[in-house]
Design an enzyme around this catalytic site. Structure first.
Site, PDB file in Angstrom:
ATOM      1  N   THR A 169       0.817  -1.451   0.100  1.00 36.72           N
ATOM      2  CA  THR A 169      -0.102   0.104  -0.077  1.00 36.72           C
ATOM      3  C   THR A 169       0.924   1.266  -0.010  1.00 36.72           C
ATOM      4  O   THR A 169       0.597   2.251  -0.777  1.00 36.72           O
ATOM      5  CB  THR A 169      -0.977   0.001   1.207  1.00 36.72           C
ATOM      6  OG1 THR A 169      -1.565  -1.280   1.220  1.00 36.72           O
ATOM      7  CG2 THR A 169      -1.976   1.037   1.106  1.00 36.72           C
ATOM      8  N   ASP A 189      -3.953   9.069   3.108  1.00 34.01           N
ATOM      9  CA  ASP A 189      -5.323   9.466   3.432  1.00 34.01           C
ATOM     10  C   ASP A 189      -5.564  11.015   2.882  1.00 34.01           C
ATOM     11  O   ASP A 189      -4.885  11.843   3.495  1.00 34.01           O
ATOM     12  CB  ASP A 189      -5.362   9.387   4.762  1.00 34.01           C
ATOM     13  CG  ASP A 189      -7.081   9.623   5.053  1.00 34.01           C
ATOM     14  OD1 ASP A 189      -8.012   9.943   4.090  1.00 34.01           O
ATOM     15  OD2 ASP A 189      -7.773   9.090   6.097  1.00 34.01           O
ATOM     16  N   ARG A 211      -8.457  12.562   2.296  1.00 36.81           N
ATOM     17  CA  ARG A 211      -9.736  13.021   2.387  1.00 36.81           C
ATOM     18  C   ARG A 211     -10.061  14.031   2.969  1.00 36.81           C
ATOM     19  O   ARG A 211      -9.150  14.330   3.936  1.00 36.81           O
ATOM     20  CB  ARG A 211     -10.658  11.815   3.226  1.00 36.81           C
ATOM     21  CG  ARG A 211     -10.841  10.696   2.350  1.00 36.81           C
ATOM     22  CD  ARG A 211     -11.568   9.486   3.065  1.00 36.81           C
ATOM     23  NE  ARG A 211     -10.809   9.180   3.927  1.00 36.81           N
ATOM     24  CZ  ARG A 211     -10.808   7.910   4.810  1.00 36.81           C
ATOM     25  NH1 ARG A 211     -11.986   7.240   4.328  1.00 36.81           N
ATOM     26  NH2 ARG A 211      -9.984   7.365   5.694  1.00 36.81           N
TER      27      ARG A 211
END
Ligand SMILES: [Zn+2]
Length: 364
Positions: free
Chosen positions: A130, A142, A144
């Site tokens: 990842t 991340d 977001r």
């Protein structure tokens, strides 16, 4: 129910608000009418679904859900997204009230649906971790943003929240924005399919999952192996909860020695056993683990030899690489299979050579 628009702050960042539309949603066996809204915010699309009179509730159950095409639409078992959303709706229906805010463009933690597909592709076809994948995207793990969530909560007139989440950062963000927030834990059962994804979330994103990760079990073995470089270290863990056998020694018959301790300890051998190893297993050892009912063999390396992966697949056990936070301080050379026939396997490590005679057992 409708919301009076004068509850919105003047400087709302929400645009193109549509709704409410009333929809009958089936949750378990009952059907409830939810009110849905659509919003746009800073170029991203959002939706929310509410049930009940939110202003009469002491704390409004809230789930903030990021889109996951795989989990929500395809019901993939590899992540817990499907479980989380379904469970949130179940709790809201039981409570006869609550809110789901849905980030339509938040697949792959904010990168969108195309990148989400690419992540699965890179992981499966190029064996990338990842971390490596997000580096390749030049994106943070991340990306977001939750400003839209704040604006939607203001739009709905909600101040007291019962947040269904195990994400500490989300909780901290909402508190910083001035909301009164309590946490309602929501955790999918760990399965052989979602295990890797959920463990990565705990190790990389600090999610408050209650279970141990592969790294938690591997790290102590690695520390022992570093203190005793000539030794191999191994343990068997049952249901990701307890060590039911452990072993350390110089003998290269790790599987035989470890599994002997397992039967000594009078443990009923069942599925849900995972073996953790300080070093790569021998090819012939995977069959011993499979026969003992082991479902997972986990090793602290980022990349595994193809011959081991193929044998694990053939035997139906999961050979799991877990090499991110638990790298050895000094490189730890491994015995790598060089040649094999039906009667013997030849391994090489830094110019040294070992032969495993398969019919008689034993190392030459
Ligand atoms: Zn997902």
């Amino acid at each position: 129910m409708t919301y009076s628009h004068n509850e919105q702050p003047e400087n709302t960042i929400l645009e193109n608000i549509v709704g409410p539309v009333s929809l009958p949603l089936k949750i378990d066996e009952s059907v409830n009418y939810f009110q849905l809204h659509y919003f746009e915010c800073q170029g991203k699309r959002w939706a929310c679904a509410t049930l009940g009179d939110l202003h009469s509730m002491q704390a409004v159950p809230l789930r903030i859900e990021s889109a996951c095409f795989f989990g929500h639409v395809m019901h993939s078992q590899q992540c817990d997204c499907g479980f989380q959303l379904d469970e949130a709706f179940r709790r809201i229906a039981r409570n006869k009230g609550g809110v789901v805010i849905y980030g339509i463009d938040q697949d792959a933690r904010g990168l969108g649906i195309e990148k989400h597909f690419r992540i699965y592709d890179y992981r499966q076809n190029e064996n990338l971790d990842t971390d490596e994948i997000y580096k390749r995207f030049h994106a943070p793990l991340d990306s977001r943003s939750y400003e839209a969530v704040t604006a939607i909560l203001h739009f709905l007139g909600i101040h007291n929240i019962l947040l269904m989440s195990n994400n500490q950062e989300r909780l901290a963000f909402l508190r910083k924005q001035g909301f009164q927030v309590e946490r309602d834990e929501i955790e999918a059962p760990l399965t052989q399919y979602n295990m890797a994804t959920m463990m990565l979330e705990k190790e990389d994103l600090n999610y408050q999952w209650s279970f141990h990760t592969h790294g938690d079990w591997l790290l102590p073995l690695q520390q022992q192996a570093e203190e005793h470089p000539d030794c191999y270290v191994a343990c068997v863990v049952k249901d990701n909860r307890e060590i039911v056998a452990d072993w350390m020694g110089e003998s290269w018959d790790v599987a035989t020695s470890l599994l002997a301790k397992l039967s000594d300890s009078n443990n009923r051998v069942e599925n849900g056993l995972a073996v953790y190893l300080s070093d790569l297993p021998r090819l012939d050892e995977l069959a011993l683990y499979a026969k003992a009912g082991v479902s997972f063999v986990v090793v602290p390396f980022p990349v595994l030899p193809d011959y081991l992966k193929a044998e694990a697949r053939r035997l139906g056990i999961r050979l799991q690489d877990w090499g991110r936070e638990n790298k050895y301080k000094q490189p730890r050379p491994q015995w790598i299979l060089e040649e094999h026939s039906d009667s013997q396997h030849i391994y090489i490590r830094e110019g040294e050579r070992r032969v495993i005679r398969l019919n008689h057992g034993g190392i030459v």
